[in-house]
Scaffold this motif. Structure first.
Motif, mmCIF file in Angstrom:
data_model
loop_
_atom_site.group_PDB
_atom_site.id
_atom_site.type_symbol
_atom_site.label_atom_id
_atom_site.label_comp_id
_atom_site.label_asym_id
_atom_site.label_seq_id
_atom_site.Cartn_x
_atom_site.Cartn_y
_atom_site.Cartn_z
ATOM 1 N N GLY A 28 -65.474 3.427 -89.769
ATOM 2 C CA GLY A 28 -64.480 3.389 -90.833
ATOM 3 C C GLY A 28 -63.859 4.757 -91.026
ATOM 4 N N ASN A 29 -62.715 4.788 -91.662
ATOM 5 C CA ASN A 29 -61.970 6.040 -91.778
ATOM 6 C C ASN A 29 -61.989 6.633 -93.183
ATOM 7 O OD1 ASN A 29 -61.137 6.076 -88.989
ATOM 8 N ND2 ASN A 29 -59.820 4.343 -89.492
ATOM 9 N N ILE A 30 -61.244 6.051 -94.134
ATOM 10 C CA ILE A 30 -61.121 6.644 -95.461
ATOM 11 C C ILE A 30 -61.420 5.585 -96.506
ATOM 12 C CG2 ILE A 30 -59.613 7.910 -97.031
ATOM 13 C CD1 ILE A 30 -57.998 8.823 -94.587
ATOM 14 N N PHE A 31 -62.417 5.845 -97.361
ATOM 15 C CA PHE A 31 -62.850 4.896 -98.384
ATOM 16 C C PHE A 31 -63.015 5.605 -99.719
ATOM 17 C CE2 PHE A 31 -64.143 2.774 -94.549
ATOM 18 C CZ PHE A 31 -64.150 1.406 -94.836
ATOM 19 N N VAL A 32 -62.989 4.816 -100.794
ATOM 20 C CA VAL A 32 -63.447 5.278 -102.096
ATOM 21 C C VAL A 32 -64.930 4.957 -102.206
ATOM 22 C CG1 VAL A 32 -63.242 4.991 -104.602
ATOM 23 C CG2 VAL A 32 -61.187 4.979 -103.162
ATOM 24 N N ASN A 81 -60.820 -0.909 -98.391
ATOM 25 C CA ASN A 81 -59.977 0.288 -98.288
ATOM 26 C C ASN A 81 -58.594 -0.040 -97.739
ATOM 27 O OD1 ASN A 81 -60.643 -0.220 -95.617
ATOM 28 N ND2 ASN A 81 -60.769 1.953 -95.079
ATOM 29 N N ASP A 82 -58.124 -1.265 -97.970
ATOM 30 C CA ASP A 82 -56.838 -1.675 -97.410
ATOM 31 C C ASP A 82 -55.699 -0.757 -97.856
ATOM 32 O OD1 ASP A 82 -58.181 -3.695 -96.217
ATOM 33 O OD2 ASP A 82 -57.353 -5.316 -97.443
ATOM 34 N N ASP A 83 -55.692 -0.384 -99.148
ATOM 35 C CA ASP A 83 -54.616 0.473 -99.642
ATOM 36 C C ASP A 83 -54.617 1.828 -98.939
ATOM 37 O OD1 ASP A 83 -53.802 -1.489 -101.362
ATOM 38 O OD2 ASP A 83 -54.813 -0.655 -103.120
ATOM 39 N N LEU A 84 -55.811 2.372 -98.724
ATOM 40 C CA LEU A 84 -55.901 3.669 -98.057
ATOM 41 C C LEU A 84 -55.507 3.560 -96.595
ATOM 42 C CD1 LEU A 84 -59.221 4.988 -99.634
ATOM 43 C CD2 LEU A 84 -56.907 5.777 -100.115
ATOM 44 N N GLU A 85 -55.919 2.481 -95.939
ATOM 45 C CA GLU A 85 -55.552 2.297 -94.535
ATOM 46 C C GLU A 85 -54.041 2.140 -94.381
ATOM 47 O OE1 GLU A 85 -57.310 2.473 -91.723
ATOM 48 O OE2 GLU A 85 -59.072 3.039 -92.857
ATOM 49 N N ASN A 86 -53.445 1.417 -95.305
ATOM 50 C CA ASN A 86 -52.002 1.240 -95.241
ATOM 51 C C ASN A 86 -51.265 2.552 -95.470
ATOM 52 O OD1 ASN A 86 -52.194 -1.502 -94.720
ATOM 53 N ND2 ASN A 86 -52.147 -2.073 -96.894
ATOM 54 N N TRP A 87 -51.784 3.370 -96.375
ATOM 55 C CA TRP A 87 -51.128 4.641 -96.698
ATOM 56 C C TRP A 87 -51.272 5.632 -95.552
ATOM 57 C CZ3 TRP A 87 -48.018 6.481 -100.577
ATOM 58 C CH2 TRP A 87 -47.867 7.862 -100.671
ATOM 59 N N TYR A 88 -52.508 5.925 -95.172
ATOM 60 C CA TYR A 88 -52.733 6.956 -94.158
ATOM 61 C C TYR A 88 -52.481 6.441 -92.740
ATOM 62 C CZ TYR A 88 -54.788 9.669 -97.929
ATOM 63 O OH TYR A 88 -54.983 10.357 -99.101
ATOM 64 N N GLY A 89 -52.412 5.137 -92.570
ATOM 65 C CA GLY A 89 -52.082 4.572 -91.269
ATOM 66 C C GLY A 89 -50.600 4.539 -90.990
ATOM 67 N N ASN A 90 -49.799 4.918 -91.985
ATOM 68 C CA ASN A 90 -48.350 4.969 -91.781
ATOM 69 C C ASN A 90 -48.020 5.944 -90.660
ATOM 70 O OD1 ASN A 90 -45.501 5.917 -92.204
ATOM 71 N ND2 ASN A 90 -45.619 4.419 -93.877
ATOM 72 N N SER A 91 -47.094 5.549 -89.796
ATOM 73 C CA SER A 91 -46.755 6.381 -88.633
ATOM 74 C C SER A 91 -46.212 7.749 -89.020
ATOM 75 C CB SER A 91 -45.745 5.651 -87.746
ATOM 76 O OG SER A 91 -44.556 5.358 -88.476
ATOM 77 N N ALA A 92 -45.764 7.907 -90.254
ATOM 78 C CA ALA A 92 -45.235 9.198 -90.694
ATOM 79 C C ALA A 92 -46.308 10.283 -90.722
ATOM 80 C CB ALA A 92 -44.604 9.060 -92.079
ATOM 81 N N PHE A 93 -47.589 9.874 -90.831
ATOM 82 C CA PHE A 93 -48.675 10.855 -90.878
ATOM 83 C C PHE A 93 -49.154 11.262 -89.482
ATOM 84 C CE2 PHE A 93 -49.114 8.866 -95.109
ATOM 85 C CZ PHE A 93 -49.054 9.999 -95.898
#
Length: 443
Positions: free
Chosen positions: A378-382, A388-400
């Protein structure tokens, strides 16, 4: 963790393509040459430094120089005080006494000028013939840069049987963010972190209220029983630091520290880590909310080109036994800007404190960009939240530009099994052509 697809990862080979050849990898620790060579030691138990010929004890209140031709013994709690400067020649060996919990404290207003050389580092180590983590105290540098604590801080709890005349020399914190406490360059600190009754474990290197003009560069802390590098307030920058198999955290920042950590390495072992949840990087603003002034700045860390590695030979088994935890911990009321960093072999890569609410304001203060997440469960969790769907969607954005891989350490880094001269840089072109998250640690 929700997954939509399983990605087949491709090595991105660019040799022979005009305009794309690079002499080094951009993520993780970087350098045309392996900057670990010559001054580091990954097997310090095989070194013999000789018997002490000089004793350091009590207070050093005048400018003093330590010479390479002598081997020094830190007997009890040694202070550099009264605005004195302690200068240490390259190649000097200073041994911390086991029986008296030897330690060195640079009091506020004083300085240490420990300028070793790549081929002649300065060494702080244990007095025992069979060396173990926690054999002696450690090094504490106290400055007058700000913290977010109410009043000034003190390290007196680490120093048992402290002479009352030295209480004033244990304080840190003030208003001088630009202050200099000196230089640590090409320095090794081995087997520090002795346990105390009042404060728990000493740290390898404690930097408390240390200002911007202090230089911390090419410092290796190995086999510390407490934290390897611990920063309380201040605004110090740390470059080319190495934490090797410490029991505590590798790099911990707390109490409003405004710091930079660059081109640095942390190697953890699942078999010697603390049961309290040690991390490679731990960013906090307080231990207890009531001890800090929340109207002051919380801790802020800019971290670039780090390699954070869990050295596990059977990662899946070690995770199942509870021996591997998250590599990075982000506390409440903190800011973290981490980029071009490799996080390899953790469970998961990053954990947010449960008090961190997932909203745009907080996510804009906690940045992960151009990262290389490798072989993590796993990558980023609270904390305490499996969704952690919200975090995956945020940090998984191609802009990062974050990328993911599932690759054994031996295939990921240049030469980590070379005990004499390991090379923890990523292999050239070991960056994948996807920013999707693969299933990790599966059969």
């Amino acid at each position: 963790m929700k997954k939509s697809t399983k990605i087949i990862l491709l090595l991105f080979v660019v040799f022979g393509v005009s305009g794309t050849i690079s002499g080094q990898q951009e993520k993780g620790i970087v350098g045309i040459d392996n900057w670990l060579n010559n001054w580091t030691q990954f097997r310090p138990n095989q070194e013999y430094y000789g018997e002490p010929t000089q004793i350091l004890t009590g207070r050093i209140t005048e400018d003093t120089k330590l010479h390479k031709r002598y081997t020094y013994l830190l007997l009890g709690s040694v202070f550099v005080a009264n605005q004195a400067t302690l200068t240490i020649e390259p190649g000097t060996v200073i041994i911390g006494d086991y029986k008296t919990n030897g330690s060195l404290t640079i009091a506020k207003g004083s300085k240490i000028m420990a300028k070793g050389l790549e081929t002649d580092p300065i060494i702080f180590t244990s007095s025992k013939s069979v060396k173990r983590a926690g054999d002696w105290g450690g090094i504490m540098i106290l400055g007058d840069a700000p913290t977010n604590k109410f009043g000034n801080g003190s390290v007196s709890a680490y120093l048992e049987q402290l002479d009352p005349a030295n209480y004033g020399n244990t304080n840190y914190g003030g208003d001088n963010i630009e202050a200099s406490s000196g230089i640590l360059r090409y320095v090794r600190i081995e087997y520090a972190g002795k346990r105390t009754k009042s404060a728990g474990y000493f740290n390898g290197l404690l930097l408390a209220g240390v200002g911007k003009k202090t230089e911390i560069s090419h410092v290796m802390v190995s086999f510390a029983a407490g934290d390897a590098f611990k920063v309380l307030g201040g605004a110090v920058s740390i470059d080319r630091a190495v934490s090797y198999k410490s029991n505590g955290n590798d790099f911990k920042f707390n109490y409003g520290a405004q710091c930079e950590l660059t081109n640095s390495l942390a190697v953890r072992s699942p078999y010697i880590s603390s049961s309290e949840g040690s991390r490679c990087v731990k960013v906090m603003s307080y231990e207890e909310p009531g001890e800090v002034d929340l109207s002051k700045k919380g801790t802020s860390l800019t971290a670039k080109n780090l390699t954070l590695l869990n050295d596990s030979e059977d990662l899946k088994n070690d995770i199942s036994m509870g021996l591997v935890r998250a590599g990075v911990y982000v506390g409440h009321f903190t800011s973290l800007d981490m980029e071009k960093t490799v996080i390899s072999g953790f469970n998961p890569a990053v954990i947010f404190d449960s008090k961190v609410h997932i909203n745009q304001e907080n996510l804009e203060k906690i940045k992960f960009s151009e990262m290389y997440f490798n072989n993590c469960n796993g990558n980023i969790f609270v904390e305490n939240n499996a969704n952690n769907d919200d975090l995956e969607n945020w940090y998984g954005n191609s802009a990062f530009f974050n990328v993911y891989s599932k690759s054994p350490n031996a295939e990921t880094f240049i030469d980590i099994r070379n005990e004499r001269r390991p090379d923890f840089r990523l292999k050239i072109n070991k960056i994948i052509a996807t920013n999707n998250d693969p299933d990790l640690i599966d059969d």
